[in-house]
Design an enzyme around this catalytic site. Structure first.
Site, PDB file in Angstrom:
ATOM      1  N   ASP A  79      39.682  45.607  44.655  1.00  0.00           N
ATOM      2  CA  ASP A  79      40.933  46.321  44.426  1.00  0.00           C
ATOM      3  C   ASP A  79      41.402  46.098  42.990  1.00  0.00           C
ATOM      4  O   ASP A  79      40.635  46.281  42.060  1.00  0.00           O
ATOM      5  CB  ASP A  79      41.976  45.847  45.449  1.00  0.00           C
ATOM      6  CG  ASP A  79      43.053  46.884  45.721  1.00  0.00           C
ATOM      7  OD1 ASP A  79      43.843  47.158  44.805  1.00  0.00           O
ATOM      8  OD2 ASP A  79      43.115  47.396  46.855  1.00  0.00           O
ATOM      9  N   ALA A 149      38.686  35.577  40.775  1.00  0.00           N
ATOM     10  CA  ALA A 149      38.428  36.883  41.394  1.00  0.00           C
ATOM     11  C   ALA A 149      36.959  37.244  41.212  1.00  0.00           C
ATOM     12  O   ALA A 149      36.349  36.905  40.191  1.00  0.00           O
ATOM     13  CB  ALA A 149      39.316  37.946  40.776  1.00  0.00           C
ATOM     14  N   ILE A 150      36.407  37.914  42.200  1.00  0.00           N
ATOM     15  CA  ILE A 150      35.016  38.366  42.129  1.00  0.00           C
ATOM     16  C   ILE A 150      34.969  39.840  42.477  1.00  0.00           C
ATOM     17  O   ILE A 150      35.525  40.270  43.493  1.00  0.00           O
ATOM     18  CB  ILE A 150      34.110  37.556  43.077  1.00  0.00           C
ATOM     19  CG1 ILE A 150      34.040  36.106  42.604  1.00  0.00           C
ATOM     20  CG2 ILE A 150      32.709  38.161  43.143  1.00  0.00           C
ATOM     21  CD1 ILE A 150      33.260  35.203  43.528  1.00  0.00           C
ATOM     22  N   ALA A 164      36.243  36.491  37.331  1.00  0.00           N
ATOM     23  CA  ALA A 164      37.301  36.116  36.389  1.00  0.00           C
ATOM     24  C   ALA A 164      37.895  34.811  36.875  1.00  0.00           C
ATOM     25  O   ALA A 164      38.520  34.768  37.943  1.00  0.00           O
ATOM     26  CB  ALA A 164      38.357  37.208  36.301  1.00  0.00           C
ATOM     27  N   CYS A 180      44.070  41.835  43.965  1.00  0.00           N
ATOM     28  CA  CYS A 180      43.013  42.219  44.909  1.00  0.00           C
ATOM     29  C   CYS A 180      43.584  42.819  46.193  1.00  0.00           C
ATOM     30  O   CYS A 180      42.910  42.839  47.228  1.00  0.00           O
ATOM     31  CB  CYS A 180      42.106  41.039  45.218  1.00  0.00           C
ATOM     32  SG  CYS A 180      41.265  40.402  43.738  1.00  0.00           S
TER      33      CYS A 180
END
Length: 361
Positions: A79, A149-150, A164, A180
């Site tokens: 997202d 975050a992936i 990140a 996300c």
């Protein structure tokens, strides 16, 4: 044994990062390079994955513009994600071997690489199965918070995008989004968890080691990029500011630009800027370091040729006389909107913005 070449690039403008992924991906697919891991920082930007809902950007466009935050749509999964200074972004460009061709395994391996790094700083993290990323706390924990975050893209087993990791990230910027798309949990950073600022180079070094270990690869450190300079020559102030644009000769591409050039082996960037200014315009004026360094790919060469560019400003008088060198066929003094519209590369546009801001623009 497989190798991973590690690039530590510093600041990369987001659209330049997309271009780097494309070029390194093409080079890997064509057998012109091996696997690479790009480690870098982006300026403030919101990225939307394929499954993103626009309503998960909670700030109006005016607020984002005031903070210098751009918005990009991407082909990665997931997202809405924030990138910004103090955050390490990693782009693994891997052609997965047959034994590792499992999307879930690849994501787990990326998560594991990050978790191993966090453990070196005494931070215990793990996955939460229903949510992507690397987390502190468990599902159902009211204090669960994401630290990395992936969002990956895999095409014919070539990986792009990546992760990140919040190290010294400006956490206030996360108020612009529902990270996300997850409203039930928060975000955190290594700095927040440890209570002090961390060394980004040290964390990057740990990430390089961890990825090579998890992906059973030998590490290769990338050579230093070529060094270049960009120089924005400005006269006037505020709405009256004018920027010098020069047009490259047809055999050199025929496009408009500000002044640019390479840093010689025995030069500092500021010395190169002074030299290029005189060679390309005949002007002998002091240069102002804009404290702007960024990396990008030069042209469309495969494998990519990388440059690290330093931005400078020059403040000229209204009667400054320009005498072009052989690389350019004409010049114009244009207003700032025209300059930003004509310049084809984001780094040149950023140099102009910074130079004009210093003149009350």
């Amino acid at each position: 044994m497989n190798t991973i070449t590690v690039y530590r690039l510093g600041r990369v403008e987001y659209e330049d990062g997309l271009n780097l992924m494309r070029l390194f991906g093409d080079a890997r697919r064509e057998g012109l390079s091996g696997d690479v891991l790009l480690l870098l920082e982006h300026p403030p930007v919101l990225t939307l994955g394929r499954g993103a809902k626009r309503e998960n950007i909670t700030a109006p466009d005016e607020s984002l513009a005031a903070e210098g935050v751009e918005v990009f749509e991407t082909n990665r999964g997931g997202d809405v994600t924030y990138h910004g200074p103090g955050q390490i972004v990693g782009y693994p460009i891997f052609l997965l071997p047959e034994a590792r061709r499992d999307v879930r395994r690849y994501v787990r391996d990326v998560e594991r690489s990050i978790m191993q790094v966090l453990s070196e700083w005494g931070i215990t993290a793990g996955p939460i199965p229903k949510w992507p990323g690397v987390w502190l706390g468990e599902e159902g924990d009211p204090d669960a918070r994401k630290i990395a975050a992936i969002g990956v893209h895999i095409s014919r087993w070539l990986t792009t995008h990546g992760f990140a990791l919040n190290v010294n990230t400006k956490m206030e910027h996360f108020r612009f989004i529902v990270p996300c798309g997850i409203r039930e949990a928060g975000v955190t950073s290594m700095q927040r968890e440890r209570g002090h600022t961390l060394s980004l180079p040290d964390v990057q070094e740990a990430l390089a080691r961890s990825f090579c270990a998890v992906f059973d690869s030998e590490r290769v450190d990338a050579p230093a990029p070529m060094r270049t300079v960009s120089i924005a020559v400005v006269r006037g102030h505020g709405s009256e500011a004018r920027v010098l644009l020069v047009r490259r000769s047809p055999e050199r591409g025929g496009f408009w630009q500000i002044l640019t050039g390479r840093v010689e082996a025995d030069e500092a960037p500021a010395q190169a800027a002074v030299r290029e200014l005189e060679e390309e315009t005949g002007l002998r004026l002091p240069v102002e370091d804009l404290a702007y360094r960024h990396a990008f790919a030069v042209g469309e060469t495969l494998p990519p040729v990388l440059a690290e560019e330093s931005g400078f400003a020059v403040h000229a008088s209204p009667d400054a006389q320009v005498r072009l060198g052989p690389e350019h066929d004409t010049f114009e003094w244009v207003d700032v909107p025209t300059a930003l519209e004509r310049l084809p590369f984001v780094g040149l546009r950023e140099t102009v913005k910074r130079a004009v801001a210093g003149r009350g623009g």
